[in-house]
Design a protein around this motif. Structure first.
Motif, PDB file in Angstrom:
ATOM      1  N   ALA A 155      -6.323 -42.998 -41.499  1.00  0.00           N
ATOM      2  CA  ALA A 155      -7.713 -42.576 -41.481  1.00  0.00           C
ATOM      3  C   ALA A 155      -8.743 -43.890 -41.246  1.00  0.00           C
ATOM      4  O   ALA A 155      -9.485 -43.938 -40.331  1.00  0.00           O
ATOM      5  N   ASN A 219     -16.648 -40.254 -40.982  1.00  0.00           N
ATOM      6  CA  ASN A 219     -15.781 -40.493 -42.247  1.00  0.00           C
ATOM      7  C   ASN A 219     -15.002 -38.828 -42.558  1.00  0.00           C
ATOM      8  O   ASN A 219     -14.554 -39.429 -43.470  1.00  0.00           O
ATOM      9  N   ARG A 220     -16.194 -37.742 -41.988  1.00  0.00           N
ATOM     10  CA  ARG A 220     -15.362 -36.585 -42.541  1.00  0.00           C
ATOM     11  C   ARG A 220     -14.036 -36.429 -41.800  1.00  0.00           C
ATOM     12  O   ARG A 220     -12.900 -36.357 -42.588  1.00  0.00           O
ATOM     13  N   LEU A 221     -14.067 -36.968 -40.350  1.00  0.00           N
ATOM     14  CA  LEU A 221     -12.256 -37.040 -40.336  1.00  0.00           C
ATOM     15  C   LEU A 221     -11.337 -37.842 -40.893  1.00  0.00           C
ATOM     16  O   LEU A 221      -9.905 -38.252 -41.433  1.00  0.00           O
ATOM     17  N   HIS A 223     -11.645 -39.035 -44.291  1.00  0.00           N
ATOM     18  CA  HIS A 223     -11.559 -38.679 -45.386  1.00  0.00           C
ATOM     19  C   HIS A 223     -10.192 -37.859 -45.479  1.00  0.00           C
ATOM     20  O   HIS A 223      -9.943 -37.570 -46.278  1.00  0.00           O
ATOM     21  N   ARG A 224     -10.449 -36.941 -44.312  1.00  0.00           N
ATOM     22  CA  ARG A 224      -9.627 -35.400 -44.159  1.00  0.00           C
ATOM     23  C   ARG A 224      -8.091 -36.246 -44.473  1.00  0.00           C
ATOM     24  O   ARG A 224      -6.578 -35.310 -44.506  1.00  0.00           O
ATOM     25  N   LEU A 225      -7.399 -37.125 -43.549  1.00  0.00           N
ATOM     26  CA  LEU A 225      -7.253 -37.153 -42.736  1.00  0.00           C
ATOM     27  C   LEU A 225      -6.365 -38.990 -43.709  1.00  0.00           C
ATOM     28  O   LEU A 225      -5.424 -39.477 -43.667  1.00  0.00           O
ATOM     29  N   ASP A 226      -6.757 -39.685 -44.688  1.00  0.00           N
ATOM     30  CA  ASP A 226      -5.829 -40.147 -45.900  1.00  0.00           C
ATOM     31  C   ASP A 226      -5.740 -40.120 -46.888  1.00  0.00           C
ATOM     32  O   ASP A 226      -5.465 -38.814 -47.231  1.00  0.00           O
ATOM     33  N   LYS A 227      -4.594 -40.120 -47.115  1.00  0.00           N
ATOM     34  CA  LYS A 227      -3.532 -40.189 -47.735  1.00  0.00           C
ATOM     35  C   LYS A 227      -3.247 -40.054 -49.403  1.00  0.00           C
ATOM     36  O   LYS A 227      -2.570 -39.933 -50.237  1.00  0.00           O
TER      37      LYS A 227
END
Length: 228
Positions: A155, A219-221, A223-227
């Motif tokens: 992220a 930001n979307r990517l 947020h999606r990859l943030d664990k």
């Protein structure tokens, strides 16, 4: 501003449609080549900077110091001066100093150390305990780099790439002024030299829209990859 004036401005911009499309393609080409160099060279350089820091897997004070000095040296150059300084190298690599491909050479030189520092800073945010746990489990250095460092920092790396992309979008505008083409060149040629303020305003608004789109996607990517 009355309706007649707005219609006149819209008509002027409509007639410039092919030139605006060409400018967008040139800007995309400069940005794409510069970012590709940053990912392929700046990313690994940032990982090496992190791994050679004191206390890390391949700690080496001398190598880390030399690499850090070189990165800081290139980053200290204002971009316009870097472009002029690299004219001989650009001509040697590309065969010309005019056009988006030629402009991508100094863009790449500027993007590589910039992204390397962003990668290093992102990796430094990973808790040391995570790496020590992987080492205790017998993970190899390559497994730690690929699964722990890059896995935990996904992220942050996307956010760093987003910052780099937006920053270097403005650099492409500077490159356009000195022969690189693109949106910056169009804005200066029509908005400054020909006193068509509406064209300059339109190009600025176009850049604003592009920045907003890049930031939203980044930001979307992230947020999606943030664990977390």
């Amino acid at each position: 501003m009355d309706t007649v004036t707005l219609n006149a401005i819209w008509q002027d911009l409509s007639m410039m449609g092919p030139e605006i499309a060409q400018a967008l393609l040139e800007t995309a080409l400069m940005l794409g080549l510069g970012l590709a160099a940053a990912l392929l060279l700046g990313g690994p350089l940032g990982i090496v900077l992190y791994l050679t820091r004191p206390g890390q897997l391949f700690a080496h004070r001398g190598l880390h110091g030399v690499l850090g000095w070189l990165v800081n040296l290139v980053r200290s150059f204002p971009f316009i001066i870097l472009m002029v300084s690299l004219v001989p190298l650009t001509r040697l690599i590309v065969g010309s100093t005019i056009g988006p491909v030629a402009a991508s050479v100094p863009l790449a030189f500027a993007a590589i150390p910039y992204f390397a520092r962003l990668v290093e800073q992102t990796l430094r945010e990973i808790p040391r305990g995570v790496i020590e746990a992987a080492e205790a489990m017998g993970a190899s250095p390559w497994q730690i780099i690929r699964k722990v460092l890059l896995g935990e920092a996904r992220a942050g790396l996307i956010s760093s790439l987003t910052i780099l992309t937006i920053s270097f979008l403005s650099y492409t505008a500077v490159a356009g002024v000195v022969g690189g083409g693109g949106i910056g060149d169009l804005a200066i040629r029509y908005g400054y030299y020909r006193f068509q303020t509406d064209v300059m305003v339109a190009m600025v608004l176009l850049l604003v829209i592009i920045v907003q789109v890049i930031q939203y996607i980044g930001n979307r990517l992230a947020h999606r990859l943030d664990k977390r």
